[in-house]
Design a protein around this motif. Structure first.
Motif, PDB file in Angstrom:
ATOM      1  N   GLU A  33     -58.986   8.934  26.881  1.00 23.86           N
ATOM      2  CA  GLU A  33     -57.672   9.370  27.339  1.00 23.86           C
ATOM      3  C   GLU A  33     -57.019   8.306  28.220  1.00 23.86           C
ATOM      4  N   THR A  34     -55.696   8.209  28.120  1.00 25.33           N
ATOM      5  CA  THR A  34     -54.944   7.180  28.845  1.00 25.33           C
ATOM      6  C   THR A  34     -55.147   7.293  30.348  1.00 25.33           C
ATOM      7  N   ARG A  35     -55.130   8.511  30.870  1.00 27.77           N
ATOM      8  CA  ARG A  35     -55.289   8.685  32.323  1.00 27.77           C
ATOM      9  C   ARG A  35     -56.657   8.214  32.780  1.00 27.77           C
ATOM     10  N   ALA A  36     -57.681   8.464  31.985  1.00 26.28           N
ATOM     11  CA  ALA A  36     -59.030   8.022  32.340  1.00 26.28           C
ATOM     12  C   ALA A  36     -59.123   6.502  32.295  1.00 26.28           C
ATOM     13  N   GLU A  37     -58.528   5.885  31.291  1.00 23.64           N
ATOM     14  CA  GLU A  37     -58.553   4.425  31.196  1.00 23.64           C
ATOM     15  C   GLU A  37     -57.833   3.793  32.383  1.00 23.64           C
ATOM     16  N   ALA A  38     -56.743   4.428  32.821  1.00 21.41           N
ATOM     17  CA  ALA A  38     -56.019   3.926  33.992  1.00 21.41           C
ATOM     18  C   ALA A  38     -56.884   4.037  35.243  1.00 21.41           C
ATOM     19  N   ALA A  39     -57.652   5.137  35.355  1.00 21.61           N
ATOM     20  CA  ALA A  39     -58.533   5.319  36.509  1.00 21.61           C
ATOM     21  C   ALA A  39     -59.630   4.266  36.528  1.00 21.61           C
ATOM     22  N   VAL A  96     -61.101  11.959  38.627  1.00 22.78           N
ATOM     23  CA  VAL A  96     -60.209  11.873  37.471  1.00 22.78           C
ATOM     24  C   VAL A  96     -60.967  12.173  36.184  1.00 22.78           C
ATOM     25  N   GLU A 101     -61.430  15.838  35.854  1.00 16.17           N
ATOM     26  CA  GLU A 101     -60.194  16.536  35.503  1.00 16.17           C
ATOM     27  C   GLU A 101     -59.809  16.301  34.043  1.00 16.17           C
ATOM     28  N   VAL A 102     -60.083  15.116  33.536  1.00 14.46           N
ATOM     29  CA  VAL A 102     -59.689  14.779  32.167  1.00 14.46           C
ATOM     30  C   VAL A 102     -60.647  15.377  31.139  1.00 14.46           C
ATOM     31  N   TYR A 103     -61.945  15.221  31.375  1.00 14.87           N
ATOM     32  CA  TYR A 103     -62.929  15.585  30.349  1.00 14.87           C
ATOM     33  C   TYR A 103     -63.662  16.894  30.614  1.00 14.87           C
ATOM     34  N   HIS A 124     -67.157   6.010  32.300  1.00 11.05           N
ATOM     35  CA  HIS A 124     -66.173   6.578  31.382  1.00 11.05           C
ATOM     36  C   HIS A 124     -66.810   6.890  30.029  1.00 11.05           C
TER      37      HIS A 124
END
Length: 350
Positions: free
Chosen positions: A221-227, A284, A287-289, A319
């Motif tokens: 997910e994009t948000r996870a990659e940003a984190a 993060v 929250e994402v996964y 990740h």
């Protein structure tokens, strides 16, 4: 929490395993509260996990203050603690281990009972063992077992205070009264669920799959990659605050703890920044996964992920581990379907 028998269940045909149709109970890793009973009046109520061991809490039944840690965990489904044990052979039970063939051949000769529980309890046990028993890098397997209709379960509900029954149980204790085993309210894994301590020879057929399932790897997910990128940037910035001397001859740990020298203070500040960055990353990823997974299960998983990591936290590795293992919590229908479709194994003593 896991549903009782009055709630929907996933049904799979097991004619080749038991000659009858068996049900897999609905799985639920959500919910941040536990069913408990007041130790004084026995009133049953739902208490948030954060309050079980926090401040004193008024019992809504008797109005008295209950000290933290003294609430008695009750079963999620009271119907499963009644005198009737007929339902036990009608549902599938689970166990996780590092054995591809389970129960292992020597189980019957060890005079110890084996444990079976809900899918959630089996998963909790696996992640606990990864972090607390130095098994983070061991292969794990999920075992699905269906007990024969003739199985004899002690109708008395065993206690499990202090995890007495979730650890090593003497076979003579488990089979007291001529029964094949007993049930108990699990207070360690999948708190409040009903688990079994059984004579190994009762398990006549098992279906086993390896965990995790690589075919269920989650999309990044994009948000996870940003984190991950933010974590790496913050860690690099924290490391840059140290001098060459700090790295070559770091001060003693006590000096760092108390900030006795400038070098010690720099190292202490660096460590705090790394810890903060790590926690932010895991928050993060949770929250994402693991959006609908409750805090106790998340905490077990986070500890396991850290145990699987190299000495220095690597954001990209964390990740990947979340993407790889989170489906065990979030795609449970898929995992259980794979287990129910696996070949039937017969223990070697059969």
């Amino acid at each position: 929490m896991t549903g009782g028998l009055d709630k929907p269940m996933i049904a799979y045909g097991d004619a080749d395993m038991t000659g009858r149709r068996t049900r897999d109970r609905t799985v639920d890793f959500g919910g941040d509260a536990t069913w408990v009973r007041c130790p004084m009046c026995r009133h049953r109520c739902l208490v948030p996990h954060t309050e079980l061991y926090g401040d004193e809490r008024l019992c809504p039944g008797c109005g008295l203050l209950v000290e933290p840690g003294t609430w008695e965990t009750d079963a999620i489904d009271p119907d499963q603690t009644s005198q009737s044990v007929d339902w036990i052979s009608g549902v599938a039970w689970f166990h996780t281990s590092t054995h591809s063939a389970w129960p292992p051949p020597e189980a019957a000769a060890r005079d110890r009972a084996i444990h079976l529980g809900t899918y959630e309890a089996a998963v909790d046990s696996m992640f606990y063992r990864m972090s607390a028993m130095d098994e983070a890098h061991s292969p794990f397997y999920l075992h699905r077992a269906v007990l024969p209709k003739s199985v004899s379960i002690n109708p008395h509900l065993g206690e499990d205070r202090g995890q007495m029954f979730t650890g090593i149980v003497d076979l003579q204790v488990a089979t007291e009264g001529g029964h094949d085993g007993y049930r108990y309210v699990n207070r360690k894994e999948h708190r409040g669920s009903v688990s079994l301590a059984m004579d190994p020879i009762v398990v006549t057929a098992v279906q086993t799959i390896a965990l995790p399932r690589t075919e269920l790897l989650l999309h990044a997910e994009t948000r996870a990659e940003a984190a991950v990128a933010i974590h790496e940037t913050e860690c690099a910035a924290a490391e840059a605050t140290l001098t060459i001397s700090d790295r070559r001859t770091p001060p003693p740990q006590l000096d760092i703890v108390f900030g006795r020298t400038a070098a010690a203070r720099r190292l202490g500040d660096r460590d705090r920044r790394l810890w903060t960055a790590r926690d932010a990353l895991y928050d993060v990823l949770d929250e994402v996964y693991l959006a609908n997974v409750s805090t106790p299960h998340r905490d077990l998983f986070r500890d396991a992920v850290q145990a699987m990591m190299p000495p220095r936290i690597t954001a990209s590795k964390a990740h990947h581990l979340y993407r790889l293992h989170a489906p065990t919590f979030t795609l449970t229908d898929n995992v259980i379907a794979l287990a129910a479709a696996a070949p039937v194994q017969r223990p070697t003593w059969q």
